[in-house]
Each structure stands twice: as C-alpha cells, then as structure tokens.
Motif scaffolding. Structure first.
Motif, mmCIF file in Angstrom:
data_model
loop_
_atom_site.group_PDB
_atom_site.id
_atom_site.type_symbol
_atom_site.label_atom_id
_atom_site.label_comp_id
_atom_site.label_asym_id
_atom_site.label_seq_id
_atom_site.Cartn_x
_atom_site.Cartn_y
_atom_site.Cartn_z
ATOM 1 N N ALA A 401 39.350 43.787 40.437
ATOM 2 C CA ALA A 401 38.694 43.354 39.194
ATOM 3 C C ALA A 401 38.454 44.525 38.250
ATOM 4 O O ALA A 401 38.384 44.329 37.042
ATOM 5 C CB ALA A 401 37.368 42.662 39.523
ATOM 6 N N TRP A 402 38.317 45.736 38.818
ATOM 7 C CA TRP A 402 38.056 46.889 37.958
ATOM 8 C C TRP A 402 39.327 47.658 37.593
ATOM 9 O O TRP A 402 39.265 48.761 37.049
ATOM 10 C CB TRP A 402 37.057 47.843 38.619
ATOM 11 C CG TRP A 402 37.375 48.204 40.043
ATOM 12 C CD1 TRP A 402 37.040 47.508 41.158
ATOM 13 C CD2 TRP A 402 38.097 49.354 40.492
ATOM 14 N NE1 TRP A 402 37.513 48.127 42.276
ATOM 15 C CE2 TRP A 402 38.155 49.280 41.907
ATOM 16 C CE3 TRP A 402 38.692 50.432 39.855
ATOM 17 C CZ2 TRP A 402 38.785 50.241 42.679
ATOM 18 C CZ3 TRP A 402 39.326 51.391 40.623
ATOM 19 C CH2 TRP A 402 39.368 51.296 42.021
ATOM 20 N N GLY A 407 42.344 44.049 35.539
ATOM 21 C CA GLY A 407 40.944 43.670 35.691
ATOM 22 C C GLY A 407 40.412 42.880 34.511
ATOM 23 O O GLY A 407 41.148 42.470 33.608
ATOM 24 N N ASP A 408 39.088 42.695 34.511
ATOM 25 C CA ASP A 408 38.453 41.888 33.465
ATOM 26 C C ASP A 408 38.509 42.588 32.109
ATOM 27 O O ASP A 408 38.801 41.971 31.091
ATOM 28 C CB ASP A 408 36.994 41.604 33.852
ATOM 29 C CG ASP A 408 36.920 40.809 35.147
ATOM 30 O OD1 ASP A 408 37.858 40.022 35.397
ATOM 31 O OD2 ASP A 408 35.960 40.994 35.918
ATOM 32 N N ALA A 409 38.196 43.898 32.113
ATOM 33 C CA ALA A 409 38.208 44.641 30.847
ATOM 34 C C ALA A 409 39.505 45.441 30.753
ATOM 35 O O ALA A 409 39.595 46.582 31.204
ATOM 36 C CB ALA A 409 37.000 45.584 30.778
ATOM 37 N N LYS A 410 40.530 44.829 30.211
ATOM 38 C CA LYS A 410 41.856 45.449 30.187
ATOM 39 C C LYS A 410 41.883 46.620 29.197
ATOM 40 O O LYS A 410 41.383 46.510 28.076
ATOM 41 C CB LYS A 410 42.917 44.413 29.821
ATOM 42 C CG LYS A 410 43.120 43.355 30.902
ATOM 43 C CD LYS A 410 44.173 42.345 30.492
ATOM 44 C CE LYS A 410 44.507 41.409 31.648
ATOM 45 N NZ LYS A 410 43.340 40.690 32.155
ATOM 46 N N THR A 411 42.477 47.739 29.638
ATOM 47 C CA THR A 411 42.582 48.933 28.791
ATOM 48 C C THR A 411 44.031 49.425 28.827
ATOM 49 O O THR A 411 44.912 48.781 29.374
ATOM 50 C CB THR A 411 41.644 50.047 29.290
ATOM 51 O OG1 THR A 411 42.119 50.511 30.552
ATOM 52 C CG2 THR A 411 40.209 49.538 29.431
ATOM 53 N N CYS A 415 47.646 50.822 36.468
ATOM 54 C CA CYS A 415 47.234 49.876 37.501
ATOM 55 C C CYS A 415 46.824 50.598 38.785
ATOM 56 O O CYS A 415 47.524 51.502 39.259
ATOM 57 C CB CYS A 415 48.394 48.919 37.780
ATOM 58 S SG CYS A 415 48.135 47.833 39.190
ATOM 59 N N ILE A 416 45.699 50.196 39.347
ATOM 60 C CA ILE A 416 45.194 50.790 40.584
ATOM 61 C C ILE A 416 46.158 50.541 41.738
ATOM 62 O O ILE A 416 46.525 51.453 42.486
ATOM 63 C CB ILE A 416 43.806 50.223 40.928
ATOM 64 C CG1 ILE A 416 42.795 50.572 39.832
ATOM 65 C CG2 ILE A 416 43.329 50.737 42.278
ATOM 66 C CD1 ILE A 416 42.518 52.033 39.673
ATOM 67 N N SER A 417 46.610 49.312 41.902
ATOM 68 C CA SER A 417 47.490 48.971 43.017
ATOM 69 C C SER A 417 48.841 49.674 42.894
ATOM 70 O O SER A 417 49.396 50.166 43.887
ATOM 71 C CB SER A 417 47.703 47.458 43.095
ATOM 72 O OG SER A 417 46.480 46.802 43.360
#
Length: 504
Positions: A401-402, A407-411, A415-417
């Motif tokens: 989610a982060w 996540g919710d607040a897309k920037t 990508c983390i994954s």
C-alpha cells in the motif's frame, strides 16, 4: 582486465618507447649482447614472478575449498582478491618492460620485426599474454570448481525447468579459448585493426605531410579509422564469441515484447554460448542496424523469466539512456585533455623532448580513463539499474500500500516490489558468477552498494528525482565540455587546414 588491455595497446601505439629519463639502459645500444640478454631476462622474469604469485595465491583458495573447515564464500572472496593482485602485478610488469627498458627498440629496430604489419606490435605484448596464459592455466581447476559450486541451485531452490543449452566443456583448451575471447579479444580485436591502420598511416606520414602541409593528417586518418572500427565492433564480436539467434519460444517472445514496449531497436537477439559458465546479458552496438541483444546460456538455464527480464532491462537501460554515445563523448574529451596538456607543456617549454611529451600525453590519457571513465561508468551502471527496475514494474500485479507506484498515494518514484526483484537478481547473478557482493569494481561498483542505492531510491521518491537530475547534469556537462573541446581543437588546427585547402 579491460582497462589493462586498453593500456597495453595504448603503449603499443606509442612511438617513443622507452621513455627518456626512465630507461634503465639509457645510452646503451639494445643490439649489445649484454643489454639484449638483460632485457630478455626482465621480460622472462616478470612472467615467472607472476606465475609464482599465482601459485601461492591459488593455494590459499584451494585450502578454503578443501577439508572439514571448507568455506566456499571465503574462497570466493580470496579468489576475487587474488585476481585483483595478479592483474595489478601484470599491469606493473607491462609498464616496467615497455617504459623502462628498450624492449620496444629491441623488437622494432634491432630485430626489425616492425617491417611486418602487426608482428612487431603483437610481439611487444608477448610477456603480457604469456603471463595471462600462465595465470589462467594455474587457476584453471580451482576457478572451474568455484564456478560449478556457484552455479549449483541453492538449498531449497527449485532449478529452472529448461533444456540445458550450454553443457560445460572442462578441457583446458576450451577454458583458455573462452578467457581470451571474453576478456582479451573483446578489446584486442578492434584494437588490432587500429594498430594495423597505424602501421600504414605511419608509413605514409611524410608523404601526406609533403602533399598537404598538415603534420597531423596521418593522425586524423587514424582517428577516423578508429571510429569506423569501433562502430563495426559488434559485428566482429558476434562472430568472435560463440553466438546464434535465440530460438523462437516464450523467452524470445517476452524479449520482443519488452523491446517493443520500451522502443528498443535491434538487429538480432542472440544466445551467447559460454559453456554454461557465464551468467550475463549484454546489448552492444551504437546504431540499431548493427545492435545485438545477447543472453548467455547460463543465464537462460539458471534464472527465472522475470529475473532474466530484470537483467535485460538493465542492459536496455544503457541503450535508452544513450550511454554508448556519451562514452564516445568521454573518449573524445579525454583526447582533448591529453592533447591540451601536451600542447601546454610544449608552448611553455616545460618539456622539449618529443618522447617525454608523448609519454606525458599517454600518462594523462590513462589517468583520465582510470579515474574519469570509472567514475562515469559506475554512475551509468546505477542509472541502468534504475531503468531495469522500471522495466519490470509493469509486470508487478500486486504490491504494498505504501509503494510509490502501486500504493494509495501514487508518486513518480519506483516500485517497491520491482526494486526487491531487481536487487535479488543482482545478488543472485553475483553469487552465480562467484563475485563477492562487497567486491569493488572499476566499471560497475560493488553489488552491495548498487542494491543499497536502489533501496534508498525506492524509499524516497524525492531522492529518486534528485538522482535522475544528477545524471542529467552529468550528461549535459559532458556534452558541453566535449563540444567546447571540439571547438577549441578546430580553432587550434584551423590555420593549417585552411592553408592546406587553399582558403588562405
């Protein structure tokens, strides 16, 4: 190793060896029997010294691989350190023989081998090649043992379900042939053509000067020939290395889809046969018509599709971010810096001897490449890493989610994954190739440092944006300096060119 081979051929291209003031036999005729024997003893002695060091260092690694206290990771670290020491010894021996002894005069003048194109030039490097061959022969069994242990699936890891394409060939001849193809010929093959061109430009230097009045015309012709050789180098390497078109199937389809998605144009996707011992991929070629995508047999056999895609994304990043053209700009800039130093020393009368001037230019060129190119290459590697992360991001179906992307607040972060996948892929490649994750690298930096940077960029979108801006500034600065150097060189040589063409 690539830098050492470049240095070796740079010395071969030098006309005034040994360097005045550094020659251990200054004032003595190389044809004198005592001088000839002494120089031959130095050339042979360096080979024996390097071989002795290789035997001692090999014993430490083998001891770590044997017995009840066997430690593969420590053996890999010792192997990496040993290779660094041996390459350093070979480099020092090369410089001492070429710069501090009349070895070049003995080959070129006394024995007159320079009358045959390439023969004298390659004979100059005979101690260098002999040292490398002996070192590789001494390390042959130990390195294969390390490689096979590294390529074995880790405990609990399922092997990739693919037909094996690169059955290892354990013969010494095949091992040495692969070493020369992948570590020497990748640089030496284009350089041999350049040395061959130099032979003829030197032969006609005076006639070109008399007919045009331009003392540097033969050097300019050599420069143009060098550019043409480097542009055509991918075609040479395709056949020097054992390659064939990657067979049709899911993996090739996936590569073609990625290339279409990121707009990467190429001539062919090739399977690079390394007898199953090299886990790597590459994209080579300045222009699409002679650009090749290479994936090694061991990469295909030992890694999953998404991991191969991550590796390919990194290599594609070099093309998409125009790293090869910027390396070309750096090469031109390094020549301007070297030439500028020579001109400065000449006009200020600090150095008057032409041999010393040429050596000063060569030293300046090698220092620029040693520090400047290494610094630039490491930053480009990290930019390619970031592109590799972004390349595999569209395939991520679920994330946290982060996550800045999913996540919710897309920037505008990464990508983390995808970052974790790419980081694991880097670590796996290092392990499969027997490279300690903390081992420094002149061109790439350590795997550990690259993974840490990606983690920081994934955790901070603002730092990711700063990183992108810093690379943009580096490229702009490199471009501006190269253009300024080109204008300066054109202004410096303008009068001579104008008179030769009848403009003045």
């Amino acid at each position: 190793m690539y830098f050492v081979v470049i240095m070796a051929f740079a010395l071969v291209l030098s006309n005034d060896l040994p360097t005045p003031g550094l020659d251990l036999f200054s004032g003595r005729d190389p044809a004198d029997r005592s001088v000839t024997l002494a120089v031959l003893a130095i050339a042979l002695g360096q080979v024996l010294l390097v071989a002795g060091a290789a035997l001692l260092l090999r014993r430490e690694v083998v001891n770590r691989l044997s017995g009840p206290s066997a430690d593969h990771d420590e053996a890999v670290r010792r192997f990496s350190r040993a290779q660094t020491w041996l390459v350093g010894m070979i480099s020092v021996a090369l410089v001492v023989t070429m710069v501090c002894t009349p070895w070049a005069r003995l080959i070129r003048d006394t024995w007159d081998l320079d009358r045959f194109p390439l023969v004298g030039d390659l004979f100059l490097l005979l101690p260098f090649f002999a040292s490398l061959t002996l070192v590789w022969t001494i390390w042959y069994s130990a390195e294969l043992r390390l490689k096979y242990a590294s390529l074995a699936p880790a405990s609990g890891e399922q092997p990739v379900d693919r037909e094996r394409k690169g059955t290892p060939d354990e013969s010494l001849g095949s091992y040495l042939f692969d070493k020369y193809r992948h570590q020497i010929l990748v640089i030496a093959a284009p350089m041999i053509f350049i040395v061959f061109a130099k032979h003829y430009t030197e032969q006609y230097r005076m006639s070109l000067f008399k007919s045009t009045g331009l003392p540097w015309l033969s050097d300019a012709i050599l420069g143009v020939a060098s550019i043409l050789v480097l542009v055509a180098a991918p075609i040479m390497l395709r056949y020097l290395w054992s390659t064939e078109p990657l067979a049709a199937g899911p993996l090739r389809d996936r590569f073609e889809q990625i290339c279409e998605r990121i707009g990467l144009r190429y001539r062919e996707i090739l399977l690079w046969r390394t007898h199953g011992l090299t886990v790597n991929a590459a994209v080579m070629g300045f222009i699409p018509q002679i650009r090749y995508v290479l994936v090694s047999d061991a990469l295909v056999e030992s890694m999953k599709d998404e991991e191969i895609e991550a590796v390919f994304g990194h290599e594609a990043g070099h093309v998409k971010h125009l790293h090869l053209p910027f390396f070309g700009a750096f090469a031109a800039l390094s020549m301007y810096v070297s030439g500028g130093i020579v001109v400065l020393l000449q006009v200020t009368n600090v150095v008057k001897d032409s041999g010393v001037l040429q050596m000063a230019g060569l030293v300046a060129l090698m220092i620029t490449w040693l520090f400047g190119f290494g610094w630039l290459s490491r930053r480009f590697e990290r930019q390619a890493d970031l592109f590799g992360v972004r390349c595999v991001t569209p395939d991520v179906t679920s994330c946290r989610a982060w996550c800045p992307v999913h996540g919710d607040a897309k920037t505008s972060g990464i990508c983390i994954s995808a970052t974790q996948l790419f980081g694991k892929t880097l670590l796996k490649i290092a392990a499969l190739n027997g490279i300690p994750r903390s081992a420094p690298s002149w061109r790439h930096g350590s795997i550990e440092s690259r993974c840490r940077l990606l983690e920081r960029l994934a955790a901070s979108p603002s730092e990711c944006a700063r990183f992108d801006r810093s690379l943009l500034r580096i490229k702009i600065g490199l471009g501006v300096c190269t253009v300024a150097g080109t204008i300066g060189a054109a202004a410096f040589y303008y009068d001579g060119v104008a008179r030769a063409l009848g403009w003045k």
